[in-house]
Design a protein around this motif. Structure first.
Motif, PDB file in Angstrom:
ATOM      1  N   ASN A 146      -6.387   0.354  -5.955  1.00  0.00           N
ATOM      2  CA  ASN A 146      -7.006   0.777  -4.693  1.00  0.00           C
ATOM      3  C   ASN A 146      -5.997   0.926  -3.562  1.00  0.00           C
ATOM      4  OD1 ASN A 146      -9.524   0.814  -5.899  1.00  0.00           O
ATOM      5  ND2 ASN A 146     -10.053  -1.265  -5.254  1.00  0.00           N
ATOM      6  N   ASN A 147      -4.770   0.443  -3.793  1.00  0.00           N
ATOM      7  CA  ASN A 147      -3.725   0.556  -2.770  1.00  0.00           C
ATOM      8  C   ASN A 147      -2.826   1.769  -2.979  1.00  0.00           C
ATOM      9  OD1 ASN A 147      -4.722  -1.738  -1.645  1.00  0.00           O
ATOM     10  ND2 ASN A 147      -2.977  -3.043  -2.104  1.00  0.00           N
ATOM     11  N   ILE A 148      -3.172   2.613  -3.938  1.00  0.00           N
ATOM     12  CA  ILE A 148      -2.456   3.864  -4.154  1.00  0.00           C
ATOM     13  C   ILE A 148      -3.272   4.976  -3.503  1.00  0.00           C
ATOM     14  CG2 ILE A 148      -1.542   5.452  -5.872  1.00  0.00           C
ATOM     15  CD1 ILE A 148      -0.148   2.720  -5.798  1.00  0.00           C
ATOM     16  N   ILE A 149      -2.770   5.497  -2.391  1.00  0.00           N
ATOM     17  CA  ILE A 149      -3.496   6.482  -1.589  1.00  0.00           C
ATOM     18  C   ILE A 149      -2.722   7.804  -1.633  1.00  0.00           C
ATOM     19  CG2 ILE A 149      -4.579   6.958   0.626  1.00  0.00           C
ATOM     20  CD1 ILE A 149      -5.451   4.279  -0.517  1.00  0.00           C
ATOM     21  N   VAL A 150      -3.277   8.817  -2.302  1.00  0.00           N
ATOM     22  CA  VAL A 150      -2.579  10.095  -2.419  1.00  0.00           C
ATOM     23  C   VAL A 150      -3.511  11.236  -2.019  1.00  0.00           C
ATOM     24  CG1 VAL A 150      -0.972   9.332  -4.194  1.00  0.00           C
ATOM     25  CG2 VAL A 150      -3.171  10.302  -4.870  1.00  0.00           C
ATOM     26  N   ILE A 172       0.871  -1.168   0.000  1.00  0.00           N
ATOM     27  CA  ILE A 172       0.000   0.000   0.000  1.00  0.00           C
ATOM     28  C   ILE A 172       0.911   1.223   0.000  1.00  0.00           C
ATOM     29  CG2 ILE A 172      -1.785   1.261   1.255  1.00  0.00           C
ATOM     30  CD1 ILE A 172      -2.594  -1.412   2.532  1.00  0.00           C
ATOM     31  N   CYS A 173       0.734   2.094  -0.983  1.00  0.00           N
ATOM     32  CA  CYS A 173       1.600   3.261  -1.153  1.00  0.00           C
ATOM     33  C   CYS A 173       0.817   4.513  -0.790  1.00  0.00           C
ATOM     34  CB  CYS A 173       2.092   3.349  -2.596  1.00  0.00           C
ATOM     35  SG  CYS A 173       2.888   1.843  -3.199  1.00  0.00           S
ATOM     36  N   VAL A 174       1.321   5.266   0.178  1.00  0.00           N
ATOM     37  CA  VAL A 174       0.595   6.417   0.719  1.00  0.00           C
ATOM     38  C   VAL A 174       1.492   7.651   0.683  1.00  0.00           C
ATOM     39  CG1 VAL A 174      -0.722   7.288   2.688  1.00  0.00           C
ATOM     40  CG2 VAL A 174      -0.498   4.813   2.346  1.00  0.00           C
ATOM     41  N   ASP A 175       0.953   8.749   0.181  1.00  0.00           N
ATOM     42  CA  ASP A 175       1.657  10.026   0.259  1.00  0.00           C
ATOM     43  C   ASP A 175       0.633  11.147   0.166  1.00  0.00           C
ATOM     44  OD1 ASP A 175       3.698  11.816   0.558  1.00  0.00           O
ATOM     45  OD2 ASP A 175       4.736  11.326  -1.307  1.00  0.00           O
ATOM     46  N   SER A 176       0.979  12.267   0.752  1.00  0.00           N
ATOM     47  CA  SER A 176       0.060  13.403   0.735  1.00  0.00           C
ATOM     48  C   SER A 176       0.136  14.175  -0.579  1.00  0.00           C
ATOM     49  CB  SER A 176       0.359  14.339   1.910  1.00  0.00           C
ATOM     50  OG  SER A 176       1.730  14.696   1.935  1.00  0.00           O
ATOM     51  N   LEU A 194      -5.764   8.825   6.533  1.00  0.00           N
ATOM     52  CA  LEU A 194      -5.757   7.722   7.479  1.00  0.00           C
ATOM     53  C   LEU A 194      -6.912   6.766   7.203  1.00  0.00           C
ATOM     54  CD1 LEU A 194      -4.655   6.400  10.100  1.00  0.00           C
ATOM     55  CD2 LEU A 194      -6.238   7.881  11.355  1.00  0.00           C
ATOM     56  N   GLU A 195      -8.109   7.286   7.029  1.00  0.00           N
ATOM     57  CA  GLU A 195      -9.273   6.440   6.758  1.00  0.00           C
ATOM     58  C   GLU A 195      -9.091   5.633   5.482  1.00  0.00           C
ATOM     59  OE1 GLU A 195     -12.966   8.521   6.681  1.00  0.00           O
ATOM     60  OE2 GLU A 195     -12.487   9.705   8.454  1.00  0.00           O
ATOM     61  N   ARG A 196      -8.636   6.302   4.431  1.00  0.00           N
ATOM     62  CA  ARG A 196      -8.461   5.625   3.145  1.00  0.00           C
ATOM     63  C   ARG A 196      -7.394   4.536   3.227  1.00  0.00           C
ATOM     64  NH1 ARG A 196      -7.029  10.623  -0.318  1.00  0.00           N
ATOM     65  NH2 ARG A 196      -6.774   9.096  -2.003  1.00  0.00           N
ATOM     66  N   PHE A 214      -5.940  -1.199   3.834  1.00  0.00           N
ATOM     67  CA  PHE A 214      -5.244  -2.186   4.661  1.00  0.00           C
ATOM     68  C   PHE A 214      -6.192  -3.319   5.042  1.00  0.00           C
ATOM     69  CE2 PHE A 214      -3.137  -3.992   8.292  1.00  0.00           C
ATOM     70  CZ  PHE A 214      -1.788  -3.818   8.027  1.00  0.00           C
ATOM     71  N   ARG A 215      -7.406  -2.948   5.448  1.00  0.00           N
ATOM     72  CA  ARG A 215      -8.397  -3.973   5.821  1.00  0.00           C
ATOM     73  C   ARG A 215      -8.661  -4.924   4.658  1.00  0.00           C
ATOM     74  NH1 ARG A 215     -13.481  -4.818   4.812  1.00  0.00           N
ATOM     75  NH2 ARG A 215     -13.758  -2.816   3.752  1.00  0.00           N
ATOM     76  N   LYS A 216      -8.785  -4.395   3.471  1.00  0.00           N
ATOM     77  CA  LYS A 216      -9.060  -5.243   2.302  1.00  0.00           C
ATOM     78  C   LYS A 216      -7.879  -6.153   1.996  1.00  0.00           C
ATOM     79  CE  LYS A 216     -12.364  -2.074   0.158  1.00  0.00           C
ATOM     80  NZ  LYS A 216     -12.638  -1.168  -0.987  1.00  0.00           N
TER      81      LYS A 216
END
Length: 454
Positions: free
Chosen positions: A103-107, A79-83, A132-134, A139-141
């Motif tokens: 769905n694991n790309i969270i920006v 899971i890749c996360v950045d603001s 955080l929610e996203r 993560f749950r999935k």
């Protein structure tokens, strides 16, 4: 404080020797799926290191060993996360032989101002859906895609608003939501000369959260990594007298990824008798190196040599980079040490094993009261470069106290002067957060300083 957690009783794997545990014929896929882990990359630093890591894995890991790192459908378990989207966009372009789940790309749409409090508490204006929610929903999935969630490896930095602040919050949320899983942090510490005027506060708070919620922390200090990469460049290229060789951020991240590959890529020692990797490396590393839950910060050295070098010489090269003493001249000590040797199908390491481990035990000054302070894993192939022998050594080493002591001193000076505190209070970070962090790090420094005391 977070405690280490036993793995579910899926299979029996022996530690350190040749061979592995029993695996009934035909059960390899079930075991792989059960032992899957989740990779979480947070912020610019975490995703840049992740880019180098996945280039290694997607290009070099054999199909039989991919399942602890890739899903059954072939997609990367990350899971890749950045603001901000820039770094993740480049990550997806550069990793050619692996694909990230969309769905694991969270920006987000804007950065977190290099502010731990902003990253930790998020955007209170509600202008964008909470990162955080996203992330926790993704993560749950990911957890639900596997039969048994065994743990998370999180890549991030100590000083960025997203990497330090959101990274700390995610460790806390994952620990609370999935308490049975391990959390291994791979974190980059900023340059001592300064990446940001807020870096000392950010490092203070992030280190305290890692101590509270992680089971192990692979700590890479930028100054040390740069020095190591510069020495490698110096050996390969001619440099004018008095000039430092040029070291790029990419080469530093590549070195960290090579250290991770040395430690966390599949090893023969931890495979089943059917030669199937079930992804035990991160968790055996924690169980071997962090027998005391209050001390979990790990120092890593890595050397790779072409041809058939003497393993004693390779070991000498590794121990050269080990910090010997703190700024006050007190000798450093190690609680435990793990050596991972990968060689070119010749098994020569086994002939030198005892002398190498003795040299490591002496160089790292292992405490006398630990009856088994040195562990060893071996694999007949170096996947980063099959023509090279590599030795990666990870130690629970008291040099971590040097970094923490410096952070404490600088953060305390700023805090007593009231510098920049309004930037933290506006996002919900109160004096209690700072006081608790000062106490945690002070206690941790005392514990590491006391390692060598009889």
């Amino acid at each position: 404080m977070a405690q280490t957690h036993p793995l579910p009783p899926v299979t029996t794997v022996t530690r350190g020797g040749g061979g592995g545990g029993d695996c009934p014929p035909g059960d390899e896929e079930n075991i792989q799926q059960k032992m899957s882990l989740i990779w979480l990359q947070v912020g610019q630093c975490g995703n840049q290191i992740g880019q180098e890591w996945w280039q290694i894995l997607s290009s070099n890991v054999a199909e039989a060993d991919r399942f602890p790192y890739f899903s059954r459908d072939g997609l990367i378990n990350a899971i890749c996360v950045d603001s901000e989207p820039k770094v993740i966009r480049k990550l997806r372009q550069q990793v050619k032989n692996g694909y990230f789940r969309d769905n694991n790309i969270i920006v987000g749409r804007r950065g977190r101002g290099k502010n731990w409090a902003y990253g930790y508490h998020g955007n209170s204006t509600g202008a964008e859906k909470n990162l955080l929610e996203r992330t926790m929903e993704a993560f749950r999935k990911e957890v639900e895609r596997r039969d048994c969630y065994s743990g998370t490896v999180i890549l991030h930095s100590l000083c960025g608003g997203t990497g330090a602040g959101l990274g700390s919050r995610l460790c806390e949320e994952i620990r609370d939501t999935y308490p049975a899983g391990y959390i291994l942090s791979v974190t980059g510490a900023p340059h001592d000369t300064g990446d940001s005027p807020l870096q000392h506060y950010n490092s203070l708070l992030c280190l305290a959260w890692m101590q509270r919620f992680c089971d192990g922390v692979l700590l890479f200090q930028n100054d040390e990594v740069m020095k190591r990469v510069a020495s490698l460049v110096e050996k390969k290229t001619f440099t004018a007298s008095g000039l430092q060789p040029s070291v790029s951020l990419s080469s530093m991240n590549a070195h960290i990824a090579s250290c991770l590959a040395g430690l966390l890529c599949p090893v023969y020692s931890l495979k089943t008798k059917s030669s199937v990797s079930i992804g035990l490396e991160p968790w055996e590393l924690i169980r071997s190196l962090c027998p005391m839950s209050t001390m979990k910060f790990l120092h890593t050295s890595h050397v790779s040599r072409r041809g058939a070098p003497s393993w004693d010489k390779v070991t000498s090269s590794v121990v050269q980079s080990v910090p010997r003493a703190d700024p006050h001249g007190r000798l450093h000590h190690s609680l435990s040490v793990l050596a991972v040797a990968r060689n070119s199908q010749d098994y020569s390491f086994l002939l030198s094993r005892d002398s190498v481990l003795m040299k490591l035990r002496q160089a790292y000054r292992c405490v006398s009261w630990n009856p088994s302070p040195v562990y060893c894993w071996t694999d007949p192939l170096n996947i980063v470069d099959p023509s090279c022998h590599s030795l990666t050594v990870c130690a629970n080493h008291s040099s971590a106290a040097d970094l923490m002591s410096g952070v404490l001193c600088k953060a305390r000076t700023m805090y007593n002067a009231g510098a920049y505190l309004h930037w933290y209070r506006r996002y919900g970070c109160e004096d209690d957060h700072f006081q608790m962090s000062f106490e945690i790090l002070n206690s941790l420094v005392d514990e590491y300083r006391g390692l060598g005391v009889p």
